[in-house]
Scaffold this motif. Structure first.
Motif, PDB file in Angstrom:
ATOM      1  N   VAL A  15      -0.229   1.638   7.487  1.00  0.00           N
ATOM      2  CA  VAL A  15       0.552   0.841   8.438  1.00  0.00           C
ATOM      3  C   VAL A  15       0.999  -0.470   7.794  1.00  0.00           C
ATOM      4  O   VAL A  15       2.161  -0.885   7.929  1.00  0.00           O
ATOM      5  N   ILE A  16       0.095  -1.129   7.093  1.00  0.00           N
ATOM      6  CA  ILE A  16       0.463  -2.401   6.448  1.00  0.00           C
ATOM      7  C   ILE A  16       1.525  -2.180   5.378  1.00  0.00           C
ATOM      8  O   ILE A  16       2.526  -2.906   5.307  1.00  0.00           O
ATOM      9  N   ALA A  17       1.330  -1.159   4.531  1.00  0.00           N
ATOM     10  CA  ALA A  17       2.250  -0.915   3.418  1.00  0.00           C
ATOM     11  C   ALA A  17       3.638  -0.528   3.903  1.00  0.00           C
ATOM     12  O   ALA A  17       4.650  -0.934   3.311  1.00  0.00           O
ATOM     13  N   VAL A  18       3.710   0.260   4.971  1.00  0.00           N
ATOM     14  CA  VAL A  18       5.001   0.778   5.430  1.00  0.00           C
ATOM     15  C   VAL A  18       5.651  -0.130   6.467  1.00  0.00           C
ATOM     16  O   VAL A  18       6.874  -0.242   6.531  1.00  0.00           O
ATOM     17  N   MET A  19       4.851  -0.822   7.265  1.00  0.00           N
ATOM     18  CA  MET A  19       5.380  -1.571   8.403  1.00  0.00           C
ATOM     19  C   MET A  19       5.690  -3.026   8.090  1.00  0.00           C
ATOM     20  O   MET A  19       6.683  -3.575   8.569  1.00  0.00           O
ATOM     21  N   LEU A  20       4.845  -3.662   7.279  1.00  0.00           N
ATOM     22  CA  LEU A  20       5.002  -5.100   7.034  1.00  0.00           C
ATOM     23  C   LEU A  20       6.309  -5.465   6.334  1.00  0.00           C
ATOM     24  O   LEU A  20       7.039  -6.340   6.824  1.00  0.00           O
ATOM     25  N   PRO A  21       6.657  -4.850   5.192  1.00  0.00           N
ATOM     26  CA  PRO A  21       7.886  -5.270   4.504  1.00  0.00           C
ATOM     27  C   PRO A  21       9.167  -5.139   5.341  1.00  0.00           C
ATOM     28  O   PRO A  21       9.972  -6.080   5.360  1.00  0.00           O
ATOM     29  N   PRO A  22       9.403  -4.007   6.038  1.00  0.00           N
ATOM     30  CA  PRO A  22      10.639  -3.938   6.841  1.00  0.00           C
ATOM     31  C   PRO A  22      10.713  -5.005   7.921  1.00  0.00           C
ATOM     32  O   PRO A  22      11.773  -5.593   8.139  1.00  0.00           O
ATOM     33  N   MET A  23       9.598  -5.258   8.604  1.00  0.00           N
ATOM     34  CA  MET A  23       9.618  -6.278   9.650  1.00  0.00           C
ATOM     35  C   MET A  23       9.832  -7.665   9.065  1.00  0.00           C
ATOM     36  O   MET A  23      10.532  -8.499   9.655  1.00  0.00           O
ATOM     37  N   ALA A  24       9.226  -7.915   7.905  1.00  0.00           N
ATOM     38  CA  ALA A  24       9.373  -9.221   7.273  1.00  0.00           C
ATOM     39  C   ALA A  24      10.798  -9.472   6.801  1.00  0.00           C
ATOM     40  O   ALA A  24      11.190 -10.623   6.575  1.00  0.00           O
ATOM     41  N   ILE A  25      11.590  -8.407   6.669  1.00  0.00           N
ATOM     42  CA  ILE A  25      12.999  -8.552   6.286  1.00  0.00           C
ATOM     43  C   ILE A  25      13.902  -8.526   7.516  1.00  0.00           C
ATOM     44  O   ILE A  25      14.792  -9.364   7.676  1.00  0.00           O
ATOM     45  N   PHE A  26      13.668  -7.562   8.427  1.00  0.00           N
ATOM     46  CA  PHE A  26      14.559  -7.374   9.568  1.00  0.00           C
ATOM     47  C   PHE A  26      14.526  -8.562  10.520  1.00  0.00           C
ATOM     48  O   PHE A  26      15.582  -9.065  10.931  1.00  0.00           O
TER      49      PHE A  26
END
Length: 472
Positions: free
Chosen positions: A135-146
């Motif tokens: 969840v951290i690996a897949v979810m954090l980067p997109p949210m931190a950009i979007f």
């Protein structure tokens, strides 16, 4: 009283004119007006005000026009999503390398050195930890950009123009024009989109926006759509057009979700949520430079980390359940294999299979773990090589290698198409369900918002499967 004052002023002026003479009186009045104009010129500053207003009007003439408004809106949203998806690949890969390929083996080594029982080791590290790591690996980067990109568009003044463009369509569907903003937020995270419905004053229209926000493809579902489209849709055309075909399929699913949002909003407004569409005065703010650092702080703290924490809280028990059903046996079969066998016939009716249905049941807490769970369950029931053991979720770097495992599990083009549709039309994740309850304070409407998309998903995939087989 006012008339008496005016009469007194006129009388005083006439008396002054009589005493000093008409010519001197007129010169004195002109001097007073000239002095007043000079004072205003010196003390009142409007630097480039008219130029700025004219520039805003010129931009709005294009952005809110009937000809260019919608194409530009879709283009800007597509660019934001593209930056989110492509930009997230690199930090996601780095996090996956760190959390899954470095820390996970280290934890397994520590557990072995401590002499932990295999079941406790597997439950805590292969189950709970792996789900949280995914969840951290897949979810954090997109949210931190979007979220920062979305907030920058909001600060710039563009998002109110989106609401202006879509207001008429939402009004026709019985919903509020501001739902355009919550819909756009839902493309980053449905839970955040549900919270964003607070900007809608009407309780009825806010409830419609909450129930239908799940039809916006969140960042947890974009990777699934892209991967399946790349493996199966791209393979149906020549290699030179594979990328375009895959991209078109993903965009088509996203647009289909918007269509379902309008359709469901209209159906709700005509049945259980009847009412008049409220009107609102939308004041288009002036365009202004976004406050970059404040936007970054607000997006990361108030949106990204809060949503991520809720996802982690729900993902941890999901990982535990996935490991348990894969390692606890009833007779010769694990609980997972038994469930898959039981659901295979039911899934066939909808062009799916038992693995997909079980994966979506146990992965309710987070859409991000659907594909790793599908791969793990496929290896479990087929006995093919791959993965790190029963209950250990994994993902492959190569789309071709992933496709080989899925095809070994009996996947066809119909399976891929209906998975993409079911990924769009299925229940919200646990984080979103919890957020819906927090916002509505109603178990009834939370259940409706959770069950309605699943029903629609089964209806749509059933119809597609029957038509597909009829003409195959």
């Amino acid at each position: 009283m006012k008339q008496k004052n005016i009469d007194n002023i006129i009388a005083l002026s006439n008396d002054l004119r009589w005493q000093i003479g008409d010519e001197f009186h007129d010169n004195l009045a002109e001097g007073i007006y000239a002095d007043a104009a000079e004072i205003v010129k010196v003390s009142v500053h409007k630097p480039n005000g008219d130029n700025r207003l004219r520039l805003d009007a010129k931009i709005d003439k294009i952005i809110t026009s009937k000809t260019w408004g919608f194409p530009l809106m879709f283009l800007i949203l597509a660019v934001v999503l593209w930056l989110t998806i492509v930009g997230a690949n690199y930090p996601s890969s780095m996090l996956a390398e760190l959390l899954l390929n470095t820390i996970h083996p280290a934890l397994k080594g520590y557990a072995s050195a401590l002499g932990l029982p295999w079941w406790l080791d597997g439950f805590l590290i292969d189950g709970v930890y792996m789900a949280v790591a995914w969840v951290i690996a897949v979810m954090l980067p997109p949210m931190a950009i979007f979220f920062p990109l979305f907030t920058l568009l909001e600060d710039f003044g563009y998002l109110p123009r989106v609401a202006f463009n879509l207001d008429h369509l939402f009004k026709l569907s019985g919903a509020h024009g501001k739902q355009a903003l919550t819909m756009s937020m839902g493309f980053g995270c449905n839970a955040a989109g549900v919270v964003a419905t607070r900007i809608i004053d009407s309780p009825r229209e806010r409830l419609i926006a909450i129930i239908t926000n799940n039809f916006s493809l969140c960042n947890g579902r974009w990777p699934t759509q892209i991967l399946i489209a790349t493996i199966f849709i791209g393979a149906t055309v020549p290699a030179s057009f594979a990328g375009i075909a895959s991209l078109g399929a993903v965009i088509g699913v996203a647009i289909l979700g918007i269509c379902f949002m309008f359709l469901t909003s209209w159906a709700l407004s005509k049945t259980v949520l009847k009412g008049e569409v409220s009107t609102f005065n939308l004041e288009l703010p002036p365009y202004r430079p976004p406050r970059f650092w404040k936007t970054i702080y607000t997006s990361i703290i108030d949106r990204t980390l809060i949503v991520l924490w809720r996802a982690i809280v729900f993902a941890a028990p999901a990982g535990a359940v996935i490991w348990l059903i894969s390692n606890i046996h009833i007779g010769d079969l694990s609980i997972a294999a038994w469930m898959i066998d039981s659901f295979d016939g039911f899934g066939f009716l909808f062009g799916l299979n038992g693995v997909i249905l079980v994966a979506y049941i146990v992965a309710i807490p987070a859409n991000e773990i659907v594909i790793p769970t599908i791969l793990m369950l496929t290896v479990l029931v087929t006995g093919i090589s791959g993965g790190a053991g029963a209950g250990v979720m994994f993902e492959l770097d190569s789309a071709n290698a992933t496709g080989e495992i899925l095809r070994a599990g009996g996947w066809t083009l119909l399976t891929a198409v209906n998975l993409m549709l079911f990924s769009l039309l299925h229940n919200p994740c646990s984080t979103t369900i919890y957020t819906i309850y927090k916002e509505t304070k109603s178990v009834r409407w939370t259940v409706v918002a959770s069950i309605l998309p699943v029903i629609m998903g089964f209806v749509v995939t059933f119809l597609v499967a029957q038509v597909w087989r009829l003409f195959a």
